[in-house]
Every structure is written in C-alpha cells, then in structure tokens.
Design an enzyme around this catalytic site. Structure first.
Site, PDB file in Angstrom:
ATOM      1  N   HIS A 132       0.849  -1.172   0.091  1.00 46.27           N
ATOM      2  CA  HIS A 132       0.125  -0.135   0.172  1.00 46.27           C
ATOM      3  C   HIS A 132       0.802   1.336   0.188  1.00 46.27           C
ATOM      4  O   HIS A 132       2.193   1.093   0.337  1.00 46.27           O
ATOM      5  CB  HIS A 132      -0.897  -0.019   1.416  1.00 46.27           C
ATOM      6  CG  HIS A 132      -2.112  -0.889   1.056  1.00 46.27           C
ATOM      7  ND1 HIS A 132      -2.045  -2.301   1.388  1.00 46.27           N
ATOM      8  CD2 HIS A 132      -3.422  -0.648   0.796  1.00 46.27           C
ATOM      9  CE1 HIS A 132      -3.337  -2.708   1.252  1.00 46.27           C
ATOM     10  NE2 HIS A 132      -4.185  -1.695   0.854  1.00 46.27           N
ATOM     11  N   LYS A 136      -0.809   4.957   4.756  1.00 43.42           N
ATOM     12  CA  LYS A 136      -1.946   4.145   5.306  1.00 43.42           C
ATOM     13  C   LYS A 136      -1.498   3.910   6.763  1.00 43.42           C
ATOM     14  O   LYS A 136      -0.618   3.779   7.202  1.00 43.42           O
ATOM     15  CB  LYS A 136      -1.819   2.678   4.531  1.00 43.42           C
ATOM     16  CG  LYS A 136      -2.963   1.602   5.264  1.00 43.42           C
ATOM     17  CD  LYS A 136      -3.002   0.682   4.161  1.00 43.42           C
ATOM     18  CE  LYS A 136      -4.101  -0.506   4.802  1.00 43.42           C
ATOM     19  NZ  LYS A 136      -5.268  -0.011   5.157  1.00 43.42           N
TER      20      LYS A 136
HETATM   21  N1  LIG Z   1     -13.068  -0.984   2.126  1.00 42.97           N
HETATM   22  C1  LIG Z   1     -12.245  -0.513   0.985  1.00 42.97           C
HETATM   23  O1  LIG Z   1     -12.364  -0.796  -0.052  1.00 42.97           O
HETATM   24  C2  LIG Z   1     -11.251   0.662   1.298  1.00 42.97           C
HETATM   25  C3  LIG Z   1     -11.009   0.857   2.563  1.00 42.97           C
HETATM   26  N2  LIG Z   1     -10.154   1.852   3.112  1.00 42.97           N
HETATM   27  C4  LIG Z   1      -9.908   2.143   4.327  1.00 42.97           C
HETATM   28  O2  LIG Z   1     -10.750   3.504   4.593  1.00 42.97           O
HETATM   29  C5  LIG Z   1     -10.085   4.348   5.578  1.00 42.97           C
HETATM   30  C6  LIG Z   1      -9.830   5.592   5.021  1.00 42.97           C
HETATM   31  O3  LIG Z   1      -8.900   5.477   4.317  1.00 42.97           O
HETATM   32  P1  LIG Z   1      -8.208   6.872   3.436  1.00 42.97           P
HETATM   33  O4  LIG Z   1      -9.429   7.593   2.760  1.00 42.97           O
HETATM   34  O5  LIG Z   1      -7.222   6.600   2.694  1.00 42.97           O
HETATM   35  O6  LIG Z   1      -7.782   7.776   4.664  1.00 42.97           O
HETATM   36  P2  LIG Z   1      -7.667   9.386   4.679  1.00 42.97           P
HETATM   37  O7  LIG Z   1      -6.691   9.615   5.953  1.00 42.97           O
HETATM   38  O8  LIG Z   1      -7.242   9.872   3.517  1.00 42.97           O
HETATM   39  O9  LIG Z   1      -9.230   9.701   5.178  1.00 42.97           O
HETATM   40  C7  LIG Z   1      -9.740   9.489   6.470  1.00 42.97           C
HETATM   41  C8  LIG Z   1     -10.670  11.009   6.698  1.00 42.97           C
HETATM   42  O10 LIG Z   1     -11.389  10.492   7.768  1.00 42.97           O
HETATM   43  C9  LIG Z   1     -10.982  11.800   8.443  1.00 42.97           C
HETATM   44  N3  LIG Z   1     -11.766  11.595   9.973  1.00 42.97           N
HETATM   45  C10 LIG Z   1     -10.825  10.920  10.781  1.00 42.97           C
HETATM   46  N4  LIG Z   1     -11.665  10.677  12.111  1.00 42.97           N
HETATM   47  C11 LIG Z   1     -12.893  11.285  11.900  1.00 42.97           C
HETATM   48  C12 LIG Z   1     -14.060  11.362  12.424  1.00 42.97           C
HETATM   49  N5  LIG Z   1     -14.063  10.992  13.929  1.00 42.97           N
HETATM   50  N6  LIG Z   1     -15.141  11.890  11.799  1.00 42.97           N
HETATM   51  C13 LIG Z   1     -15.126  12.059  10.499  1.00 42.97           C
HETATM   52  N7  LIG Z   1     -13.972  11.928   9.859  1.00 42.97           N
HETATM   53  C14 LIG Z   1     -12.847  11.639  10.485  1.00 42.97           C
HETATM   54  C15 LIG Z   1      -9.725  12.211   8.457  1.00 42.97           C
HETATM   55  O11 LIG Z   1      -9.308  13.301   9.030  1.00 42.97           O
HETATM   56  P3  LIG Z   1      -7.796  13.658   9.610  1.00 42.97           P
HETATM   57  O12 LIG Z   1      -7.090  13.649   8.136  1.00 42.97           O
HETATM   58  O13 LIG Z   1      -7.774  15.009   9.814  1.00 42.97           O
HETATM   59  O14 LIG Z   1      -7.397  12.736  10.400  1.00 42.97           O
HETATM   60  C16 LIG Z   1      -9.711  11.842   7.083  1.00 42.97           C
HETATM   61  O15 LIG Z   1     -10.103  13.204   6.277  1.00 42.97           O
HETATM   62  C17 LIG Z   1      -8.841   3.215   5.908  1.00 42.97           C
HETATM   63  O16 LIG Z   1      -9.299   2.551   7.134  1.00 42.97           O
HETATM   64  C18 LIG Z   1      -8.648   2.491   4.764  1.00 42.97           C
HETATM   65  O17 LIG Z   1      -7.833   1.158   5.160  1.00 42.97           O
HETATM   66  C19 LIG Z   1      -9.466   2.609   1.912  1.00 42.97           C
HETATM   67  C20 LIG Z   1      -9.649   2.112   0.734  1.00 42.97           C
HETATM   68  C21 LIG Z   1     -10.680   1.293   0.260  1.00 42.97           C
HETATM   69  O1  LIG Z   2      -5.991   2.129   3.207  1.00 45.87           O
HETATM   70  C1  LIG Z   2      -6.096   1.788   1.921  1.00 45.87           C
HETATM   71  O2  LIG Z   2      -5.837   2.372   0.970  1.00 45.87           O
HETATM   72  C2  LIG Z   2      -6.689   0.551   1.706  1.00 45.87           C
HETATM   73  N1  LIG Z   2      -7.601  -0.093   2.775  1.00 45.87           N
HETATM   74  C3  LIG Z   2      -8.304  -1.118   2.818  1.00 45.87           C
HETATM   75  C4  LIG Z   2      -7.502  -2.388   3.380  1.00 45.87           C
HETATM   76  O3  LIG Z   2      -6.975  -1.975   4.545  1.00 45.87           O
HETATM   77  O4  LIG Z   2      -7.666  -3.544   3.093  1.00 45.87           O
HETATM   78  C5  LIG Z   2      -8.584  -1.709   1.353  1.00 45.87           C
HETATM   79  C6  LIG Z   2      -7.782  -1.354   0.337  1.00 45.87           C
HETATM   80  O5  LIG Z   2      -6.363  -2.174   0.465  1.00 45.87           O
HETATM   81  C7  LIG Z   2      -6.970  -0.275   0.392  1.00 45.87           C
END
Ligand SMILES: NC(=O)C1=CN([C@@H]2O[C@H](COP(=O)(O)OP(=O)(O)OC[C@H]3O[C@@H](n4cnc5c(N)ncnc54)[C@H](OP(=O)(O)O)[C@@H]3O)[C@@H](O)[C@H]2O)C=CC1
Ligand SMILES: O=C(O)C1=N[C@H](C(=O)O)C[C@H](O)C1
Length: 246
Positions: A132, A136
């Site tokens: 990744h 992350k």
């Molecule tokens: N299931 C799937 O297919 C996928 C899952 N993911 C997962 O999604 C999650 C987010 O990933 P990603 O978008 O890359 O992460 P980011 O850090 O880019 O985005 C997370 C956002 O959530 C905000 N945040 C943190 N705490 C809160 C809260 N209490 N309420 C509202 N917003 C909040 C963060 O703010 P701040 O930065 O200020 O902390 C940030 O803007 C991870 O757990 C990742 O593993 C990601 C991609 C695909």
């Molecule tokens: O953080 C990410 O980017 C992603 N998170 C998810 C995971 O933890 O598996 C899904 C995907 O791999 C992207």
C-alpha cells in the site's frame, strides 16, 4: 425515491472520491459531508452513511448511525471478529437497519479473495503480501486480514495444519505477522495505491493470485452498489461478495 447519503471522512482520499461517485450515480445524492471537527448529528437527515475514516473512530460512528436508524456502508479497516460481534449486538435493538462492512470494494479484490479461499485446501504453503501507499495508518490491511481469515478457515476445514517453516531464529520479525496461522507481510511504498498477492506453494508448483487497485475509482462501483442495496437489506453483511452474483 432518492437515497440520501452522508459521507464520514468526506475530506479524505476515499471520502472525497465517494462524494463524487454518489453525486454522479442515479438515484442517490450526498446530503452531508462530515470530517474531523464536524458534529456527527450532521448526518441526521441521511438514509445511508458511508464511512471511510479511521479504525479508532469508526465504531463510534456506526453506533451513532444504528441508534438513529441510519443504514451504514463501512469501508474503514480494522473490523475484527469482536467488532463484528459488537455491531451484531447493536443491530438486535435496531432490526430495520442494515450495515455492510466490506474489507475491499474493488471487484477484482473481492474475486481474488474468493479465488484464494477456493485454492486454500490444495496447497500446504501460503503467504500473503499486501502492498500500500505509505500514508496508510494500519497494518496488516483489512483485506489481508480478511483473506487470511478465509484461507485459515478453509485450511482448517480441510484438516491442514500449519504451513511448513523451519525458521527458529527471527529476531527482527522478518517472517511477518501470523494472522489466523497465515503469514502476512505489509509493504508501504510511495507510488502504490492498494495491491495484494496471495502465494500458494505445493509439490513442484506455486500459484500467485494478485490484485492491483491502480486508482481509487476502482472502489466506487462497489460502494455505489452497497449504498443501493443496503436500504433494503436489514442486518449485518460482511463482504461485498454477498451482494454480487458470485
Ligand atoms: N474497504 C475498501 O475498499 C477501502 C478501505 N479503505 C479504508 O478506509 C479508511 C480511510 O482511508 P483513506 O481515505 O485512505 O484515509 P484518509 O486519512 O485519507 O481519510 C480519512 C478521513 O477521515 C477523517 N476522520 C478521522 N476521524 C474522523 C471522524 N471521527 N469523523 C469524521 N472524519 C474523520 C480524516 O481526517 P484527518 O486526516 O484530519 O484525521 C480524513 O479526512 C482506512 O481505514 C482504509 O484502510 C481505503 C480504501 C478502500
Ligand atoms: O488504506 C487503503 O488504501 C486501503 N485499505 C483497505 C484495506 O485495509 O484493506 C482496502 C484497500 O486495500 C485500500
């Protein structure tokens, strides 16, 4: 009827993409964009919340949504079996609410997990490498943990023991983490988005199942499908595969 969607983590990498995808999809619209510092009550008018935040905060978000009768589509990682059990217990007091937790919304990732589950009983050796972007927060990835769980269950059902491994000296943890008796190795590298390889080994052969998300738009068809489906699917669903004709 238009589905009203609240996005939690709306300023994040995934949340911003979700806002675009929901607004571009037929029959749904974003009515709330919530990020750090915004009150959770901003999602009060939503039919469905989509959560891509952080493993440390997602449970509070789900609790609030379930208590307020709002369906949930959860992409945030960190969903252990204990967490799944906790959400199930909350839902027993909210029988009309649907919650979908998907370790990965990319179609190819869902398929690759199924392929790995199918292959698991045929090979004595298996290891997972997840790769990744370096921003992350969690390791191993939710996808790798879920894949390991599926493989571990399939190996156990087939009566397979632990994979052969003569290592007795590993002071630096070079053999990776053990998740459900499956070795998982986490790579964090600039330039990457989300990738996974599942390596199987047996008599004179190996099998590698690899998936690459090259852009976060790879997750959006799955997210949109989940939003559309969850409004008529009360209860807990784990995995996008349950909504696909697999
Ligand atoms: N299931 C799937 O297919 C996928 C899952 N993911 C997962 O999604 C999650 C987010 O990933 P990603 O978008 O890359 O992460 P980011 O850090 O880019 O985005 C997370 C956002 O959530 C905000 N945040 C943190 N705490 C809160 C809260 N209490 N309420 C509202 N917003 C909040 C963060 O703010 P701040 O930065 O200020 O902390 C940030 O803007 C991870 O757990 C990742 O593993 C990601 C991609 C695909
Ligand atoms: O953080 C990410 O980017 C992603 N998170 C998810 C995971 O933890 O598996 C899904 C995907 O791999 C992207």
């Amino acid at each position: 009827m238009t589905i009203r969607v609240g996005v939690l983590g709306a300023q994040g990498r995934m949340g911003a993409e979700v806002c675009r995808a929901v607004d571009a999809a037929d029959g749904m619209e974003v009515v709330a964009k919530v990020d750090v510092g915004d009150p959770l009550s901003d999602i009060a008018g939503a039919d469905v919340v989509v959560d891509f935040t952080h493993p440390d905060v997602v449970m509070d978000n789900v609790r609030y949504a379930v208590d307020n009768g709002i369906h949930c589509v959860i992409g945030t990682s960190g969903f252990t079996t204990d967490r799944i059990d906790t959400v199930t217990s909350w839902l027993s007091d909210a029988p009309k609410v649907g919650v979908l937790v998907a370790p990965n919304f990319a179609i190819g990732a869902v398929l690759s997990m199924r392929f790995a589950e199918l292959a698991a009983k045929y090979y004595e050796s298996v290891e997972i490498i997840e790769l990744h972007h370096p921003r992350k927060a969690d390791a191993p990835s939710g996808t790798a943990a879920h894949t390991a769980r599926l493989i571990g269950a399939a190996r156990q059902a087939a009566g397979l023991g632990s994979a052969p491994d003569a290592t007795t000296h590993d002071p630096d943890g070079a053999r990776g983490a053990l998740v459900d008796d499956v070795r998982v190795h986490s790579v964090r590298l600039s330039g990457l988005i989300a990738h996974q390889e599942v390596l199987f080994g047996g008599e004179g052969e190996t099998l590698t199942i690899r998936h690459d998300s090259l852009d976060r738009n790879s997750f959006m068809p799955g997210v949109v499908l989940a939003v559309r489906s969850i409004v008529s699917r009360p209860g807990l669903i784990v995995g996008l595969d349950k909504l696909m004709d697999l």
